[in-house]
Scaffold this active site. Sequence first.
Site, PDB file in Angstrom:
ATOM      1  CG  ASP A  35      44.748  62.430  46.388  1.00 44.39           C
ATOM      2  OD1 ASP A  35      45.091  63.055  45.364  1.00 44.39           O
ATOM      3  OD2 ASP A  35      44.627  62.966  47.518  1.00 44.39           O
ATOM      4  CB  ILE A  36      47.300  61.757  51.132  1.00 44.12           C
ATOM      5  CG1 ILE A  36      47.593  61.378  52.587  1.00 44.12           C
ATOM      6  CG2 ILE A  36      47.176  63.265  50.962  1.00 44.12           C
ATOM      7  CD1 ILE A  36      48.970  61.840  53.067  1.00 44.12           C
ATOM      8  N   GLY A  98      44.258  74.729  40.028  1.00 44.46           N
ATOM      9  CA  GLY A  98      44.259  73.956  41.260  1.00 44.46           C
ATOM     10  C   GLY A  98      45.429  73.009  41.428  1.00 44.46           C
ATOM     11  CD  GLN A  99      50.445  71.104  38.250  1.00 50.17           C
ATOM     12  OE1 GLN A  99      50.288  71.891  37.320  1.00 50.17           O
ATOM     13  NE2 GLN A  99      51.382  70.168  38.239  1.00 50.17           N
ATOM     14  CG  HIS A 105      49.511  64.722  39.761  1.00 46.89           C
ATOM     15  ND1 HIS A 105      50.341  65.796  39.919  1.00 46.89           N
ATOM     16  CD2 HIS A 105      48.290  65.128  40.196  1.00 46.89           C
ATOM     17  CE1 HIS A 105      49.663  66.808  40.437  1.00 46.89           C
ATOM     18  NE2 HIS A 105      48.410  66.433  40.598  1.00 46.89           N
TER      19      HIS A 105
END
Length: 119
Positions: A35-36, A98-99, A105
């Site tokens: 995750d970034i 919160g998507q 994913h």
Amino acid sequence: MAGEPQADCLFCKIVEGKIPATVVRETATTLAFRDINPQAPTHVLVIPKAHYPDAASLAAAEPLVAADVLTEAALVAADEGLSERGHRLVFNTGAGAGQVVFHAHAHVIGGRGLQWPPG
Ligand code: 5GP
Ligand code: ZN
């Protein structure tokens, strides 16, 4: 058509190599990358290569690929040394949960203490 790449989808672009990602595992049907904006020492996203907007639509259309995502999530956790220490799998589903990226994913999160219930 269901599962086809979407031109405006960030994760489809990562699957196609148009946007770089730190890939940790790959299979014929799945991709796992860091995750970034990690929320824990381990924060890896496991996605189906096919485009479905969320886990529910993936499971309904391609249950075997949904199972592949779970299998890969477990292998990511093992690779990160989190099988026994513990980790969390999260599928945010819908904006209300919160998507923000509407390509299914699994978040694999661990490496620190995790609170329950989650926020
Ligand atoms: P969601 O909130 O939709 O469940 O999670 C989307 C996740 O994608 C977030 O944790 C966010 O940090 C991550 N993300 C957003 N853009 C990128 C990107 O370009 N690359 C990577 N590796 N992760 C991203
Ligand atoms: Zn997509």
